[in-house]
Design a protein around this motif. Structure first.
Motif, mmCIF file in Angstrom:
data_model
loop_
_atom_site.group_PDB
_atom_site.id
_atom_site.type_symbol
_atom_site.label_atom_id
_atom_site.label_comp_id
_atom_site.label_asym_id
_atom_site.label_seq_id
_atom_site.Cartn_x
_atom_site.Cartn_y
_atom_site.Cartn_z
ATOM 1 N N ARG A 724 10.668 -5.446 27.660
ATOM 2 C CA ARG A 724 9.980 -4.499 28.197
ATOM 3 C C ARG A 724 9.409 -3.783 27.085
ATOM 4 N N PRO A 725 10.069 -3.068 26.256
ATOM 5 C CA PRO A 725 9.422 -2.633 25.083
ATOM 6 C C PRO A 725 8.087 -3.135 24.539
ATOM 7 N N LEU A 726 8.355 -4.760 24.125
ATOM 8 C CA LEU A 726 7.345 -5.640 23.763
ATOM 9 C C LEU A 726 5.967 -5.763 24.664
ATOM 10 N N LEU A 727 6.346 -5.634 26.015
ATOM 11 C CA LEU A 727 5.187 -5.894 26.797
ATOM 12 C C LEU A 727 4.415 -4.808 27.223
ATOM 13 N N LEU A 728 5.200 -3.613 27.111
ATOM 14 C CA LEU A 728 4.810 -2.238 27.413
ATOM 15 C C LEU A 728 4.015 -1.841 26.241
ATOM 16 N N GLY A 729 4.369 -2.003 24.978
ATOM 17 C CA GLY A 729 3.766 -1.920 23.674
ATOM 18 C C GLY A 729 2.372 -2.679 23.563
ATOM 19 N N THR A 730 2.512 -3.742 24.127
ATOM 20 C CA THR A 730 1.135 -4.656 23.824
ATOM 21 C C THR A 730 0.201 -4.053 25.017
ATOM 22 N N GLY A 731 0.732 -4.106 26.344
ATOM 23 C CA GLY A 731 -0.251 -3.119 27.219
ATOM 24 C C GLY A 731 -0.875 -1.920 26.768
ATOM 25 N N ALA A 732 -0.001 -1.068 25.924
ATOM 26 C CA ALA A 732 -0.481 0.141 25.826
ATOM 27 C C ALA A 732 -1.521 0.208 24.396
ATOM 28 N N LEU A 733 -1.277 -0.853 23.767
ATOM 29 C CA LEU A 733 -1.961 -1.209 22.531
ATOM 30 C C LEU A 733 -3.518 -1.847 23.197
ATOM 31 N N ALA A 734 -3.450 -2.460 24.009
ATOM 32 C CA ALA A 734 -4.602 -3.062 24.835
ATOM 33 C C ALA A 734 -5.622 -1.938 25.507
ATOM 34 N N VAL A 735 -4.737 -0.902 26.045
ATOM 35 C CA VAL A 735 -5.576 0.293 26.751
ATOM 36 C C VAL A 735 -5.988 1.136 25.679
ATOM 37 N N THR A 736 -5.345 1.280 24.655
ATOM 38 C CA THR A 736 -5.884 2.168 23.659
ATOM 39 C C THR A 736 -7.148 1.550 22.808
ATOM 40 N N LEU A 737 -7.077 0.313 22.617
ATOM 41 C CA LEU A 737 -8.323 -0.480 22.088
ATOM 42 C C LEU A 737 -9.604 -0.330 22.850
ATOM 43 N N LEU A 738 -8.978 -0.672 24.162
ATOM 44 C CA LEU A 738 -10.332 -0.243 25.339
ATOM 45 C C LEU A 738 -10.806 1.089 25.315
ATOM 46 N N GLY A 739 -9.931 1.870 25.325
ATOM 47 C CA GLY A 739 -10.464 3.484 25.240
ATOM 48 C C GLY A 739 -11.427 3.663 23.998
ATOM 49 N N ALA A 740 -10.723 3.080 22.886
ATOM 50 C CA ALA A 740 -11.751 3.320 21.704
ATOM 51 C C ALA A 740 -12.956 2.831 21.639
ATOM 52 N N GLN A 741 -13.034 1.365 22.187
ATOM 53 C CA GLN A 741 -14.269 0.508 22.203
ATOM 54 C C GLN A 741 -15.201 1.256 23.200
ATOM 55 N N PHE A 742 -14.730 1.709 24.466
ATOM 56 C CA PHE A 742 -15.744 2.163 25.265
ATOM 57 C C PHE A 742 -15.984 3.589 25.329
ATOM 58 N N ARG A 743 -15.307 4.264 24.276
ATOM 59 C CA ARG A 743 -15.092 5.752 24.050
ATOM 60 C C ARG A 743 -14.822 6.603 25.292
ATOM 61 N N LEU A 744 -13.621 6.024 25.800
ATOM 62 C CA LEU A 744 -12.937 6.682 26.906
ATOM 63 C C LEU A 744 -11.716 7.673 26.689
ATOM 64 N N GLN A 745 -11.635 8.795 26.996
ATOM 65 C CA GLN A 745 -10.635 9.553 26.529
ATOM 66 C C GLN A 745 -9.263 9.451 27.228
#
Length: 812
Positions: A724-745
């Motif tokens: 679970r930590p691995l999957l949640l961390g991976t998903g959180a990293l993807a969400v963070t990168l998408l937020g930085a890419q599209f400038r979404l707070q």
């Protein structure tokens, strides 16, 4: 600028300047006086500074101070005279006593004449009042010295008569004094009642003496005299007449043939006084009417059984109110007619109040259930032994109101007629089936009034008339009296609407009573529910406005009752009965396509909530019920005006059904519950951002991301495994990168925070081990160095934090 103004203008300016200088001079003088007070005032005592330009207001006027001083002086002299009479009297001989009393009283009574000639009116009034008090003390002293064996009551009556005559003659001689004549009127109230008591007369004799005295007061009211004399006579007459009336009312209950003549005398006195005191003519006529009713009904009540007492009074009251025909002939004045009508209405109203307990028993009695449903046991009426004449009183009231005519008369007839029907099962002790039938008849009759012709056009208020005399009604024997009884503030409500609302409320109340009584027997329950469903459906189709909505909601409840009763008769469990009840909201949603009724829809929703509550003990049935509710809500969402609320409701019900089904299957992974929420929520957010690019990312994506990230993060901290930590961390990293890419707070903040917390959770065991291996002094030292470093670079770190906040703020 005009250097040579006209003389008039120059004079105005000079006067204005002089006035300003005078005001300034007064202000400066007030300030000077205050300063002198401050300089020469005793230590610890400071003078209050005056408000600039305003002189301190006087707390009392000179005349007020004079009156206070004169009043206090008169009181002190009266106290001194009383003390002399009671204490020092015995130390003097007969001649001395007589000389002192005669001299002091004569001086006190003669002095006002001299004072009035010199223009000292207030002083003369005070000295004259002292003289009146001294005459009372003279009478007391005469009884103690010369007539000690005389009866106290008889002597007081005689003394009061003599004092009334003396004071009246004294006030007639000195017309500048205002007190002697009212004092004479007060003294004149005592001779006859006290003389009757002294002669051994009973309550009736004393009351007759009071009536005769009050009649003399009324004669004074009819003559031109001073206002203080008229007021004193009016108050005295009212007190004595009230005493006589109360005595007569008491005697009418214990000795009617003795109380009746006294009440008739009081009534005659009130009617005569109504002509002398025109402003209070209607009130006096009302009192006279009440006395007449008590006088006539008392002997009649004594000749009949006890249960006929109230009907006798009601009949007499209504007969008094029916005196409208002589009015049309000009025999009775308008004010007296109005008073008689009000008196008769009051008596009838009190009789109706006496008859209300059977109505309440018939309405609420079925709720007092001692056995279970369909037990066949009927609860005995609470007031089964209440006199059957209560129904007669209600009938008389209903007939009188109906005969009166007019909107309020019709309304009163409706209310009293419905009350009569509700009281009949209790007052007449009707059998079970007859009790249900009478209640259903009351329901049908009341609901029939709610369906009025013309529809909403009758809901428009009629014009509100101003305060004008109520016109006489030629129709009906009770028209004029009922108008007089109900005269008052006019309510801007259309008569048709008032009757419709009253019929709807009364019909609903009697329908509930009939249903509660029908629950004793299974067949009666189905029969009553079927009749109520038909009645309320008819009102919902034929009625209009609020009445239609109320009937529609009641019809839905009746249908739900039929479904519930059928489920209970079939022996279904609670969960199965809940599933069966979903038929009602489904039918309501289907009918709403053709027949729009907010009350029916809301009631259908309430029935659906009850159905869900019944299935809670069985989760599998609850999941099915939630899914069926979602289907009903989704079908409702096809209507444009219900689309928004129904679509959200359908989504919530489907989601809840899925969660309950997962719980039934034993699924404990939180992502199985949260991902079905996150995915649709993110899709909805994406569609909204496409329609509205200015929408905030917190509104579009925040709820969906938080629905999965927060529960999964909470599960991580209690999960010893690494998946679970691995999957949640991976998903959180993807969400963070998408937020930085599209400038979404929202994705950047939520994903970054989750990623940091997951990393902290993974590094926590190693940090704990490292801290345990380090010396004890190292963590405090490191913390201190960190604080020093932060303090040294505080300003720069603050600028960096502001810059970071600005970058985040510029994101959506």
């Amino acid at each position: 600028m005009d250097m040579n103004p006209p003389p008039v203008e120059e004079l105005r300016r000079v006067d204005a300047e002089l006035a300003r200088l005078d005001a300034r001079r007064a202000e400066l003088l007030a300030r000077r006086a205050w300063l002198l007070g401050v300089l020469y005032a005793p230590a610890g005592r400071a003078a209050a500074p005056p408000f600039p330009g305003v002189a301190a207001p006087a707390e009392t006027s000179p005349r007020g101070a004079q009156n206070v001083l004169l009043t206090l002086g008169g009181i002190l002299l009266a106290v001194a005279a009383l003390a002399f009479t009671l204490v020092s009297w015995g130390s003097m001989g007969i001649a001395g006593r007589s000389a002192v009393l005669l001299a002091v009283t004569s001086a006190a009574l003669a002095a006002p004449a001299v004072l009035l000639r010199r223009g000292l009116g207030s002083t003369a009034e005070a000295v004259g009042a002292l003289g009146l008090v001294l005459t009372v003390l003279d009478a007391y002293a005469l009884h103690r010295v010369a007539l000690p064996g005389t009866d106290g009551l008889g002597y007081t009556a005689a003394a009061a008569a003599v004092l009334a005559g003396v004071w009246g003659g004294y006030g007639g001689l000195l017309r500048g004094l205002r007190l002697p004549l009212p004092a004479a009127v007060v003294a004149a109230q005592l001779p006859l009642p006290l003389g009757a008591l002294a002669a051994g007369g009973g309550p009736a004799v004393v009351a007759w003496a009071a009536v005769l005295t009050a009649a003399a007061d009324v004669l004074v009211l009819g003559r031109p005299s001073r206002s203080e004399v008229r007021v004193t006579a009016g108050v005295s007459a009212g007190v004595l007449a009230a005493w006589a009336l109360l005595t007569g009312a008491g005697l009418s209950l214990t000795d009617p043939w003795t109380g009746a003549p006294l009440l008739l005398g009081c009534a005659a006195l009130c009617l005569y006084a109504a002509g002398a005191a025109r402003p209070a003519a209607s009130t006096l006529a009302t009192v006279a009417g009440l006395a007449l009713v008590a006088a006539v009904a008392g002997p009649a009540r004594a000749a009949l059984p006890a249960e006929w007492a109230v009907p006798v009074y009601v009949v007499c009251g209504l007969a008094l109110a029916a005196l409208w025909r002589p009015v049309r002939a000009g025999w009775i004045p308008e004010a007296v007619r109005g008073g008689f009508g009000l008196a008769g209405g009051v008596v009838a109203g009190l009789g109706v109040l006496w008859a209300l307990p059977p109505v309440l028993a018939g309405l609420l009695g079925p709720a007092d259930r001692s056995a279970g449903l369909w037990s066949g046991t009927h609860a005995a009426p609470v007031l089964a032994d209440y006199p059957a004449t209560a129904a007669l009183v209600l009938l008389l009231g209903a007939v009188a109101a109906a005969t009166a005519g007019g909107p309020w008369g019709r309304w009163g007839a409706v209310v009293l007629g419905w009350s009569l029907l509700m009281a009949l099962p209790v007052a007449l002790e009707l059998p079970y089936a007859a009790g249900i039938a009478v209640r259903l008849v009351a329901t049908a009759a009341a609901l029939g009034l709610a369906v009025r012709p013309g529809g909403p056009a009758h809901d428009r208020p009629e014009p509100v008339p101003g305060p004008a005399p109520v016109p006489e009604r030629p129709e009906g024997a009770w028209g004029a009296s009922w108008t007089a009884v109900t005269a008052g503030p006019v309510v801007p409500v259309a008569p048709g609407a008032l009757l419709a609302w009253t019929g709807s409320a009364a019909g609903t109340a009697s329908a509930v009573s009939a249903l509660l009584l029908a629950l004793d027997v299974r067949a009666a329950t189905f029969g009553v529910l079927g009749v109520l469903l038909a009645l309320f459906t008819a009102v919902a189709v034929l009625g209009g406005g609020a009445v239609r909505e109320t009937a529609a909601g009641a019809a839905v409840l009746a249908a739900a009752g039929l479904v519930g009763a059928g489920a209970a008769a079939a022996g279904l469990s609670g969960a199965a009965a809940g599933l069966a009840l979903l038929i009602v909201p489904a039918a309501t949603a289907a009918l709403a396509v053709r027949v729009r009724s907010v009350a029916a829809e809301v009631t259908g929703v309430a029935v659906g909530a009850l159905a869900l509550a019944l299935t809670v003990p069985r989760p599998a049935a609850l999941a099915l019920a939630l899914a069926l509710g979602g289907v009903i809500a989704a079908a409702t969402a096809l209507r444009a005006e219900r689309r928004r609320a129904a679509s959200w409701t359908a989504g919530a019900l489907f989601l809840a059904a899925a969660w309950v089904r997962l719980a039934v299957w034993g699924v404990t992974v939180p992502e199985a519950y949260t991902l079905p929420v996150t995915v649709p929520a993110l899709v909805v957010g994406l569609l909204r951002r496409r329609r509205d690019p200015a929408a905030s990312s917190w509104v579009a994506y925040g709820p969906g991301l938080a629905a999965t990230l927060v529960p999964s993060l909470a599960a991580v901290w209690s999960d010893p495994h690494w998946t679970r930590p691995l999957l949640l961390g991976t998903g959180a990293l993807a969400v963070t990168l998408l937020g930085a890419q599209f400038r979404l707070q929202a994705p950047l903040v939520l994903g970054g925070a989750t990623l940091v917390l997951v990393a902290a959770h993974e590094l926590a065991p190693y940090v704990v081990q490292l801290v345990g291996a380090l010396p004890r002094w190292l963590p405090p030292a490191a913390a201190g160095l960190l604080l020093l470093a932060v303090g040294a670079t505080y300003e720069r770190r603050l600028r960096e934090a502001r810059a970071l906040r600005g970058r985040l703020a510029r994101m959506r």
